[in-house]
Design an enzyme around this catalytic site. Structure first.
Site, PDB file in Angstrom:
ATOM      1  N   GLY A  97       0.814  -1.226   0.000  1.00 37.26           N
ATOM      2  CA  GLY A  97       0.000   0.000   0.000  1.00 37.26           C
ATOM      3  C   GLY A  97       0.836   1.259   0.000  1.00 37.26           C
ATOM      4  O   GLY A  97       0.298   2.363  -0.134  1.00 37.26           O
ATOM      5  N   MET A 124      -6.362   1.232  -0.695  1.00 39.70           N
ATOM      6  CA  MET A 124      -6.846  -0.120  -0.375  1.00 39.70           C
ATOM      7  C   MET A 124      -8.284  -0.117   0.115  1.00 39.70           C
ATOM      8  O   MET A 124      -8.828  -1.166   0.422  1.00 39.70           O
ATOM      9  CB  MET A 124      -5.983  -0.732   0.730  1.00 39.70           C
ATOM     10  CG  MET A 124      -4.578  -1.026   0.330  1.00 39.70           C
ATOM     11  SD  MET A 124      -4.474  -2.643  -0.417  1.00 39.70           S
ATOM     12  CE  MET A 124      -2.815  -2.565  -1.074  1.00 39.70           C
ATOM     13  N   HIS A 154      -8.549  16.858   1.791  1.00 35.60           N
ATOM     14  CA  HIS A 154      -7.696  16.147   2.751  1.00 35.60           C
ATOM     15  C   HIS A 154      -7.254  17.106   3.848  1.00 35.60           C
ATOM     16  O   HIS A 154      -7.348  18.327   3.706  1.00 35.60           O
ATOM     17  CB  HIS A 154      -6.470  15.547   2.055  1.00 35.60           C
ATOM     18  CG  HIS A 154      -6.783  14.313   1.262  1.00 35.60           C
ATOM     19  ND1 HIS A 154      -7.277  14.359  -0.021  1.00 35.60           N
ATOM     20  CD2 HIS A 154      -6.696  12.994   1.586  1.00 35.60           C
ATOM     21  CE1 HIS A 154      -7.482  13.127  -0.455  1.00 35.60           C
ATOM     22  NE2 HIS A 154      -7.137  12.274   0.496  1.00 35.60           N
ATOM     23  N   LYS A 158      -1.338  17.319   4.367  1.00 37.54           N
ATOM     24  CA  LYS A 158      -1.031  16.578   3.130  1.00 37.54           C
ATOM     25  C   LYS A 158      -0.108  17.414   2.241  1.00 37.54           C
ATOM     26  O   LYS A 158      -0.325  18.604   2.049  1.00 37.54           O
ATOM     27  CB  LYS A 158      -2.327  16.219   2.389  1.00 37.54           C
ATOM     28  CG  LYS A 158      -2.080  15.317   1.191  1.00 37.54           C
ATOM     29  CD  LYS A 158      -3.365  14.673   0.709  1.00 37.54           C
ATOM     30  CE  LYS A 158      -3.156  13.872  -0.568  1.00 37.54           C
ATOM     31  NZ  LYS A 158      -2.240  12.741  -0.411  1.00 37.54           N
TER      32      LYS A 158
HETATM   33  P1  NAD Z   1       4.031   6.283   8.966  1.00 43.27           P
HETATM   34  O1  NAD Z   1       5.223   7.145   8.747  1.00 43.27           O
HETATM   35  O2  NAD Z   1       3.152   6.560  10.126  1.00 43.27           O
HETATM   36  O3  NAD Z   1       4.497   4.734   9.050  1.00 43.27           O
HETATM   37  C1  NAD Z   1       5.507   4.150   8.278  1.00 43.27           C
HETATM   38  C2  NAD Z   1       6.278   3.199   9.192  1.00 43.27           C
HETATM   39  O4  NAD Z   1       7.207   2.448   8.391  1.00 43.27           O
HETATM   40  C3  NAD Z   1       7.103   3.960  10.243  1.00 43.27           C
HETATM   41  O5  NAD Z   1       6.790   3.469  11.538  1.00 43.27           O
HETATM   42  C4  NAD Z   1       8.540   3.642   9.864  1.00 43.27           C
HETATM   43  O6  NAD Z   1       9.423   3.578  10.965  1.00 43.27           O
HETATM   44  C5  NAD Z   1       8.371   2.287   9.183  1.00 43.27           C
HETATM   45  N1  NAD Z   1       9.537   1.881   8.401  1.00 43.27           N
HETATM   46  C6  NAD Z   1      10.399   2.665   7.708  1.00 43.27           C
HETATM   47  N2  NAD Z   1      11.384   1.920   7.195  1.00 43.27           N
HETATM   48  C7  NAD Z   1      11.156   0.647   7.545  1.00 43.27           C
HETATM   49  C8  NAD Z   1      11.825  -0.584   7.304  1.00 43.27           C
HETATM   50  N3  NAD Z   1      12.955  -0.644   6.606  1.00 43.27           N
HETATM   51  N4  NAD Z   1      11.296  -1.720   7.813  1.00 43.27           N
HETATM   52  C9  NAD Z   1      10.164  -1.688   8.544  1.00 43.27           C
HETATM   53  N5  NAD Z   1       9.486  -0.542   8.824  1.00 43.27           N
HETATM   54  C10 NAD Z   1       9.972   0.604   8.329  1.00 43.27           C
HETATM   55  O7  NAD Z   1       3.211   6.359   7.611  1.00 43.27           O
HETATM   56  P2  NAD Z   1       1.694   5.891   7.339  1.00 43.27           P
HETATM   57  O8  NAD Z   1       0.770   7.029   7.474  1.00 43.27           O
HETATM   58  O9  NAD Z   1       1.430   4.638   8.120  1.00 43.27           O
HETATM   59  O10 NAD Z   1       1.747   5.545   5.774  1.00 43.27           O
HETATM   60  C11 NAD Z   1       2.657   4.591   5.283  1.00 43.27           C
HETATM   61  C12 NAD Z   1       2.534   4.500   3.771  1.00 43.27           C
HETATM   62  O11 NAD Z   1       1.243   3.987   3.404  1.00 43.27           O
HETATM   63  C13 NAD Z   1       2.655   5.843   3.038  1.00 43.27           C
HETATM   64  O12 NAD Z   1       3.344   5.635   1.822  1.00 43.27           O
HETATM   65  C14 NAD Z   1       1.209   6.226   2.763  1.00 43.27           C
HETATM   66  O13 NAD Z   1       1.052   7.117   1.679  1.00 43.27           O
HETATM   67  C15 NAD Z   1       0.633   4.861   2.453  1.00 43.27           C
HETATM   68  N6  NAD Z   1      -0.816   4.759   2.595  1.00 43.27           N
HETATM   69  C16 NAD Z   1      -1.453   4.005   1.669  1.00 43.27           C
HETATM   70  C17 NAD Z   1      -2.813   3.784   1.774  1.00 43.27           C
HETATM   71  C18 NAD Z   1      -3.482   2.854   0.799  1.00 43.27           C
HETATM   72  O14 NAD Z   1      -4.702   2.629   0.913  1.00 43.27           O
HETATM   73  N7  NAD Z   1      -2.754   2.250  -0.147  1.00 43.27           N
HETATM   74  C19 NAD Z   1      -3.533   4.354   2.822  1.00 43.27           C
HETATM   75  C20 NAD Z   1      -2.861   5.111   3.766  1.00 43.27           C
HETATM   76  C21 NAD Z   1      -1.480   5.299   3.660  1.00 43.27           C
END
Ligand code: NAD
Length: 270
Positions: A97, A124, A154, A158
């Site tokens: 995602g 998703m 949003h 953002k």
């Molecule tokens: P966030 O920054 O709160 O969380 C990301 C997490 O990934 C952090 O805790 C970070 O420490 C961790 N991380 C970084 N490198 C890592 C590694 N090598 N191994 C394991 N963990 C690692 O961000 P978020 O708001 O949770 O969003 C995360 C992603 O999901 C973004 O790209 C966002 O745009 C995307 N997103 C997608 C959807 C969808 O429906 N597809 C919905 C919401 C968010």
């Protein structure tokens, strides 16, 4: 039971995924990974998500993926390539995602999908994916005789505009009615000043920002004497996490390949 590896388990989406998984009878959180040095490494994934202790420690050792079957990745584009390598090495199916992928990242995802099954979707939420489908169908019925405009809102933090989902909705309109014009020539981002009368070909896209809005999208189809408005409103990250969990259940045991939420929802069969 589908056994999950949650990547980025202490992040906003990671926590939402753990909470949703704990409420779902068909999945189990089997492993939880975070980046090296994250303050929650060593903590229980269930407690960090604001639920009960589940006996799964958030760790940063990338060898600790067992006994997971499906990796759910909502992290950051910078680590997507190494995450794909990890999935291939451990024969894990993938639900991806994470957004903001570069061309190189995308190639890595496609490469991984030749070896393991990958569901990849920038949104998703089941509702948004149904909205994308409804938009294509309505555009196909209405042809070029209705004016199509997309409005999204949003939260004020953002960084990008318009949202990836708004662009996907605009693409859905384009795929619904044929035109010789390429999408980038049709999309009209906002209007101001003496913008001239609206051309039938254009699809207006408008981005609003403010407060803590998780994500609203409306497709307006305006004709003579009437209009249709198709709206989706996300009020919590559970919408995305719930969709990702359904995708994880669906992708387990599939043949290698690149799939999206249309496949998960069976929209092409309806
Ligand atoms: P966030 O920054 O709160 O969380 C990301 C997490 O990934 C952090 O805790 C970070 O420490 C961790 N991380 C970084 N490198 C890592 C590694 N090598 N191994 C394991 N963990 C690692 O961000 P978020 O708001 O949770 O969003 C995360 C992603 O999901 C973004 O790209 C966002 O745009 C995307 N997103 C997608 C959807 C969808 O429906 N597809 C919905 C919401 C968010």
């Amino acid at each position: 039971m589908t056994k999950l590896l949650i990547m980025g388990a202490a992040g906003r989406m990671g926590q939402a995924l753990v909470r949703c998984a704990l409420d779902h009878p068909e999945v189990l959180v089997a492993a939880a990974l975070e980046r090296s040095g994250h303050e929650n490494v060593g903590d229980d994934a269930g407690l960090i998500a604001g639920c009960r202790e589940i006996g799964v420690t958030i760790c940063d050792n990338r060898e600790e993926t067992k006994p997971a079957e499906v990796m759910i990745d909502f992290t950051t584009h910078a680590v997507v390539r190494e995450n794909m390598d990890l999935a291939v090495k451990n024969r894990l199916a993938v639900v991806l995602g994470t957004t903001g992928l570069t061309g190189e990242d995308r190639e890595a995802v496609k490469g991984a999908a030749r070896k393991v099954p990958v569901v990849w979707a920038p949104n998703m939420s089941l509702g948004v994916n149904v909205l994308l489908d409804l938009t294509t169908r309505a555009a196909a019925i209405l042809g070029g005789s209705y004016d199509m405009e997309i409005v999204e809102m949003h939260h004020k933090h953002k960084l990008d505009a318009p949202s990836g989902t708004a662009l996907a909705l605009a693409e859905s309109v384009v795929s619904g009615y044929p035109s010789d014009l390429p999408p980038d020539k049709r999309f009209r981002h906002g209007r101001e000043g003496h913008s001239g009368t609206r051309t039938p070909e254009e699809i207006g896209i408008h981005a609003l920002r403010g407060g803590d809005v998780v994500g609203d999208h409306t497709v307006i189809m305006a004709g003579d004497g009437e209009r249709i408005e198709l709206t989706h409103k996300a009020s919590s990250r559970n919408a995305f996490a719930g969709g990702a969990i359904e995708a994880a259940i669906w992708v387990k045991g599939r043949s290698p390949g690149l799939y999206n939420m249309r496949h998960v929802l069976g929209l092409d069969e309806l």
